[in-house]
Design a protein around this motif. Structure first.
Motif, PDB file in Angstrom:
ATOM      1  N   SER A 372      33.942  41.945  28.461  1.00  0.00           N
ATOM      2  CA  SER A 372      33.375  43.065  29.232  1.00  0.00           C
ATOM      3  C   SER A 372      34.509  44.002  29.607  1.00  0.00           C
ATOM      4  O   SER A 372      35.451  43.589  30.286  1.00  0.00           O
ATOM      5  N   SER A 373      34.413  45.257  29.159  1.00  0.00           N
ATOM      6  CA  SER A 373      35.443  46.206  29.594  1.00  0.00           C
ATOM      7  C   SER A 373      34.858  47.142  30.648  1.00  0.00           C
ATOM      8  O   SER A 373      33.731  46.932  31.096  1.00  0.00           O
ATOM      9  N   ASN A 374      35.627  48.149  31.048  1.00  0.00           N
ATOM     10  CA  ASN A 374      35.213  49.064  32.122  1.00  0.00           C
ATOM     11  C   ASN A 374      34.864  48.336  33.403  1.00  0.00           C
ATOM     12  O   ASN A 374      33.854  48.619  34.044  1.00  0.00           O
ATOM     13  N   MET A 375      35.687  47.358  33.742  1.00  0.00           N
ATOM     14  CA  MET A 375      35.465  46.628  34.991  1.00  0.00           C
ATOM     15  C   MET A 375      36.486  47.086  36.036  1.00  0.00           C
ATOM     16  O   MET A 375      37.605  47.457  35.703  1.00  0.00           O
ATOM     17  N   ALA A 376      36.075  47.013  37.281  1.00  0.00           N
ATOM     18  CA  ALA A 376      37.009  47.300  38.380  1.00  0.00           C
ATOM     19  C   ALA A 376      37.257  45.993  39.122  1.00  0.00           C
ATOM     20  O   ALA A 376      36.381  45.124  39.164  1.00  0.00           O
ATOM     21  N   ILE A 377      38.456  45.834  39.657  1.00  0.00           N
ATOM     22  CA  ILE A 377      38.685  44.658  40.493  1.00  0.00           C
ATOM     23  C   ILE A 377      39.035  45.102  41.908  1.00  0.00           C
ATOM     24  O   ILE A 377      39.748  46.078  42.104  1.00  0.00           O
ATOM     25  N   ILE A 378      38.495  44.371  42.860  1.00  0.00           N
ATOM     26  CA  ILE A 378      38.671  44.732  44.273  1.00  0.00           C
ATOM     27  C   ILE A 378      39.195  43.510  45.016  1.00  0.00           C
ATOM     28  O   ILE A 378      38.627  42.422  44.904  1.00  0.00           O
ATOM     29  N   ALA A 379      40.290  43.696  45.748  1.00  0.00           N
ATOM     30  CA  ALA A 379      40.837  42.574  46.529  1.00  0.00           C
ATOM     31  C   ALA A 379      40.574  42.828  48.008  1.00  0.00           C
ATOM     32  O   ALA A 379      40.841  43.910  48.520  1.00  0.00           O
ATOM     33  N   THR A 380      40.053  41.819  48.673  1.00  0.00           N
ATOM     34  CA  THR A 380      39.919  41.853  50.127  1.00  0.00           C
ATOM     35  C   THR A 380      41.001  40.915  50.649  1.00  0.00           C
ATOM     36  O   THR A 380      41.029  39.735  50.292  1.00  0.00           O
ATOM     37  N   VAL A 381      41.936  41.471  51.421  1.00  0.00           N
ATOM     38  CA  VAL A 381      43.165  40.749  51.751  1.00  0.00           C
ATOM     39  C   VAL A 381      43.262  40.503  53.250  1.00  0.00           C
ATOM     40  O   VAL A 381      42.904  41.365  54.053  1.00  0.00           O
ATOM     41  N   GLY A 382      43.740  39.333  53.626  1.00  0.00           N
ATOM     42  CA  GLY A 382      43.968  39.054  55.051  1.00  0.00           C
ATOM     43  C   GLY A 382      44.596  37.697  55.241  1.00  0.00           C
ATOM     44  O   GLY A 382      44.129  36.722  54.652  1.00  0.00           O
ATOM     45  N   ARG A 383      45.658  37.635  56.056  1.00  0.00           N
ATOM     46  CA  ARG A 383      46.278  36.332  56.313  1.00  0.00           C
ATOM     47  C   ARG A 383      45.274  35.492  57.104  1.00  0.00           C
ATOM     48  O   ARG A 383      44.657  35.962  58.028  1.00  0.00           O
ATOM     49  N   GLY A 384      45.073  34.252  56.698  1.00  0.00           N
ATOM     50  CA  GLY A 384      44.172  33.385  57.448  1.00  0.00           C
ATOM     51  C   GLY A 384      42.700  33.649  57.193  1.00  0.00           C
ATOM     52  O   GLY A 384      41.843  32.899  57.638  1.00  0.00           O
ATOM     53  N   ASP A 410      37.322  35.618  42.150  1.00  0.00           N
ATOM     54  CA  ASP A 410      38.552  34.820  42.090  1.00  0.00           C
ATOM     55  C   ASP A 410      39.121  34.755  43.493  1.00  0.00           C
ATOM     56  O   ASP A 410      39.178  35.771  44.189  1.00  0.00           O
ATOM     57  N   GLN A 411      39.477  33.552  43.903  1.00  0.00           N
ATOM     58  CA  GLN A 411      40.124  33.450  45.205  1.00  0.00           C
ATOM     59  C   GLN A 411      41.580  33.154  44.959  1.00  0.00           C
ATOM     60  O   GLN A 411      41.930  32.099  44.446  1.00  0.00           O
ATOM     61  N   GLY A 412      42.432  34.129  45.264  1.00  0.00           N
ATOM     62  CA  GLY A 412      43.858  33.968  44.967  1.00  0.00           C
ATOM     63  C   GLY A 412      44.397  32.695  45.592  1.00  0.00           C
ATOM     64  O   GLY A 412      44.017  32.338  46.704  1.00  0.00           O
ATOM     65  N   SER A 413      45.289  32.003  44.880  1.00  0.00           N
ATOM     66  CA  SER A 413      45.760  30.723  45.399  1.00  0.00           C
ATOM     67  C   SER A 413      46.688  30.934  46.592  1.00  0.00           C
ATOM     68  O   SER A 413      46.994  30.006  47.327  1.00  0.00           O
ATOM     69  N   SER A 414      47.148  32.175  46.826  1.00  0.00           N
ATOM     70  CA  SER A 414      47.951  32.425  48.014  1.00  0.00           C
ATOM     71  C   SER A 414      47.071  32.359  49.259  1.00  0.00           C
ATOM     72  O   SER A 414      47.560  32.420  50.374  1.00  0.00           O
ATOM     73  N   GLU A 415      45.763  32.231  49.052  1.00  0.00           N
ATOM     74  CA  GLU A 415      44.797  32.133  50.143  1.00  0.00           C
ATOM     75  C   GLU A 415      44.804  33.334  51.055  1.00  0.00           C
ATOM     76  O   GLU A 415      44.405  33.247  52.205  1.00  0.00           O
ATOM     77  N   ILE A 416      45.294  34.458  50.556  1.00  0.00           N
ATOM     78  CA  ILE A 416      45.159  35.632  51.408  1.00  0.00           C
ATOM     79  C   ILE A 416      44.261  36.685  50.767  1.00  0.00           C
ATOM     80  O   ILE A 416      44.164  37.780  51.260  1.00  0.00           O
ATOM     81  N   ASN A 417      43.608  36.332  49.660  1.00  0.00           N
ATOM     82  CA  ASN A 417      42.696  37.342  49.117  1.00  0.00           C
ATOM     83  C   ASN A 417      41.478  36.747  48.424  1.00  0.00           C
ATOM     84  O   ASN A 417      41.492  35.613  47.967  1.00  0.00           O
ATOM     85  N   ILE A 418      40.411  37.541  48.413  1.00  0.00           N
ATOM     86  CA  ILE A 418      39.235  37.240  47.591  1.00  0.00           C
ATOM     87  C   ILE A 418      39.119  38.421  46.642  1.00  0.00           C
ATOM     88  O   ILE A 418      39.146  39.578  47.078  1.00  0.00           O
ATOM     89  N   ILE A 419      39.006  38.106  45.350  1.00  0.00           N
ATOM     90  CA  ILE A 419      38.946  39.190  44.367  1.00  0.00           C
ATOM     91  C   ILE A 419      37.583  39.179  43.686  1.00  0.00           C
ATOM     92  O   ILE A 419      37.100  38.119  43.280  1.00  0.00           O
ATOM     93  N   VAL A 420      36.970  40.347  43.604  1.00  0.00           N
ATOM     94  CA  VAL A 420      35.710  40.434  42.861  1.00  0.00           C
ATOM     95  C   VAL A 420      35.856  41.461  41.747  1.00  0.00           C
ATOM     96  O   VAL A 420      36.582  42.445  41.884  1.00  0.00           O
ATOM     97  N   GLY A 421      35.164  41.192  40.648  1.00  0.00           N
ATOM     98  CA  GLY A 421      35.122  42.140  39.534  1.00  0.00           C
ATOM     99  C   GLY A 421      33.742  42.776  39.502  1.00  0.00           C
ATOM    100  O   GLY A 421      32.728  42.076  39.567  1.00  0.00           O
ATOM    101  N   VAL A 422      33.710  44.110  39.463  1.00  0.00           N
ATOM    102  CA  VAL A 422      32.424  44.828  39.397  1.00  0.00           C
ATOM    103  C   VAL A 422      32.542  45.888  38.303  1.00  0.00           C
ATOM    104  O   VAL A 422      33.628  46.166  37.820  1.00  0.00           O
ATOM    105  N   GLU A 423      31.409  46.486  37.926  1.00  0.00           N
ATOM    106  CA  GLU A 423      31.474  47.551  36.930  1.00  0.00           C
ATOM    107  C   GLU A 423      32.227  48.754  37.514  1.00  0.00           C
ATOM    108  O   GLU A 423      32.089  49.029  38.707  1.00  0.00           O
TER     109      GLU A 423
END
Ligand SMILES: Nc1ncnc2c1ncn2[C@@H]1O[C@H](COP(=O)(O)OP(=O)(O)O)[C@@H](O)[C@H]1O
Ligand SMILES: N[C@@H](CC(=O)OP(=O)(O)O)C(=O)O
Length: 439
Positions: A372-384, A410-423
């Motif tokens: 799937s191309s033309n995807m955007a990725i969005i990270a929601t970041v926060g310590r804890g 995807d939940q980054g293994s640094s545990e400070i972000n949740i990443i979602v891929g959307v169109e």
């Protein structure tokens, strides 16, 4: 006691015109500690204006294809002579411009051309402030592979700075072992500022831009987003890498070891405290919720499915070997029992996608491969954030309520972000939905 030292980097937006440059002068002169100034090239004066750096890339491109160069060159000359004249300076910037033009027409490399934006602006600004001018080519070094050479730079730059009470060091470039000019990636004057702060053993690295610090979301997407007062180096790097362009994601590395704080400030609102970027936030953590949201468009997600993948030793390695064969790095790699998804920037993969898929079929023998191309990725970041119950539930509910189809998580293994891929088309809608739900 030694006097405090501050390194001040001013971005292109802060130096786009004589009017902006005078604001810079006022800021620098308001604090004795602002001994070292790192300028970018003049940026955009208005929305559809062209940055000088982009004009220089165009000039180089035209010259190397033997196309018409005069008009682009004239635009560059006008930018600098207008600034010089409006500031009432007498420096003969035309002489320097002519040399640059001659060099570009006679085969100087692209990085040399791009770097002249900062070089020429640095000359003007040093003249205006009455500061010494230090050519970054003499004090900032890259190795033969083009990577920043911290060891060599830190063996020369601190001594060079000590020779000057006050100096301007242009951002964005340095030199290779063969003496040729090399630039950092776009936005790289932020890295120069950080390097100079480290070498000067500064108390503070101030990064002056056109926003009052880091906002919890891109102000071009979310109207009047809340400001982030304090953010850690790690969170900042995640946000910057994921699209919050205020600061280059690599600009934390030089100051990291010396734990020099970075203060992002607004040239148009200097009294605003901006955002402080620091090593760690004492006494704050799990209950803090999210720090910010950032994202980028134009990614390709390759999803590889194979029953029993979890028990097949070396499967991940085989997939990565395929990427390596095509010289591709990847951004994320979420997995489940029988699937691996690989997220790669469209620009990197476009030219070889078909060959890569053939290679994956041949080497990994998957049941299926979906692209799937033309995807955007969005990270929601926060310590804890991750340990705080309900954050992801709220995030996904908000996306569902806005009818955004989540194509990857995807939940980054640094545990400070949740990443979602959307169109790509859902990108702005998704950022707004996450912001409204979590801020
Ligand atoms: N989270 C964010 N907070 C603030 N600004 C952001 C954010 N994400 C993106 N931006 C954009 O970054 C811009 C500042 O970066 P840049 O244009 O590189 O500045 P400069 O020319 O000063 O280096 C802002 O004008 C804003 O549009
Ligand atoms: N002028 C260079 C480097 C830089 O950092 O610029 P700015 O500070 O305007 O982002 C660029 O446009 O990439």
């Amino acid at each position: 006691m030694n006097m405090a030292v501050k390194v001040t980097k001013f971005g292109g937006s802060s130096l786009a015109s004589a009017e902006q440059i005078l604001k810079m002068k006022k800021i620098v002169e308001a604090d004795e500690a602002r001994k070292f100034v790192v300028p970018s090239a003049p940026g955009k004066r208005f929305k559809d204006d062209v940055k000088v750096t982009d004009l220089l890339y165009s000039l180089h491109d035209a010259a190397s294809h033997f196309e018409e160069t005069e008009e682009i060159y004239r635009q560059i000359v006008r930018r600098y002579t207008d600034i010089r004249d409006e500031l009432g300076l007498s420096i003969k910037i035309e002489d320097y411009l002519e040399k640059v033009y001659e060099d570009i027409k006679t085969g100087a490399n692209e990085d040399y051309a791009a770097s002249r934006g900062e070089y020429l602006n640095g000359l003007l600004i040093a003249d205006l402030l009455g500061y010494d001018f230090i050519d970054a080519a003499d004090v900032i070094f890259f190795d033969e592979n083009g990577g920043y050479d911290a060891k060599k730079t830190l063996s020369i730059l601190p001594g060079a700075l000590k020779l000057h009470e006050r100096a301007v060091v242009p951002g964005f470039y340095g030199s290779l072992p063969n003496g040729k000019i090399r630039t950092f990636s776009r936005g790289g004057s932020d890295i120069t500022g950080s390097i100079v702060a480290r070498a000067a053993n500064a108390d503070l690295y101030e990064n002056w831009t056109d926003v009052s610090g880091f906002m919890m979301a891109d102000p071009r997407i979310v109207e009047d987003p809340k400001k982030i007062d304090v953010v850690t180096y790690r969170e900042l790097r995640e946000l910057a890498y994921m699209g919050a362009t205020v600061l280059h994601e690599d600009s934390i590395f030089p100051v990291l070891e010396a734990a020099i704080p970075i203060n992002v400030k607004n040239t148009n609102d200097p009294e605003n405290s901006g955002t402080m970027i620091i090593p760690a936030v004492e006494g704050r953590g799990e209950a803090d919720g999210i720090t910010g949201i950032a994202g980028k468009k134009n990614f390709t997600v390759i999803t590889i499915e194979k029953d029993g993948m979890n028990t097949e030793i070396g499967f991940g390695r085989k997939v990565l070997t395929c990427l390596e064969k095509f010289g591709l790095s990847f951004e994320h790699m979420p997995t489940s029992i029988d699937t691996i998804s690989i997220v790669v920037a469209d620009v990197r993969i476009r030219h070889c996608i078909e060959e890569l898929i053939d290679e994956i079929h041949a080497v990994c023998q998957p049941d299926s491969v979906e692209v799937s191309s033309n995807m955007a990725i969005i990270a929601t970041v926060g310590r804890g954030m991750i340990r705080q119950v309900g954050v992801s539930a709220k995030l996904f509910a908000a996306l569902a309520d806005s009818h955004v189809n989540v194509r990857m998580i995807d939940q980054g293994s640094s545990e400070i972000n949740i990443i979602v891929g959307v169109e790509n088309d859902d990108f702005e809608k998704a950022v707004k939905a996450i912001y409204n739900a979590l801020v």
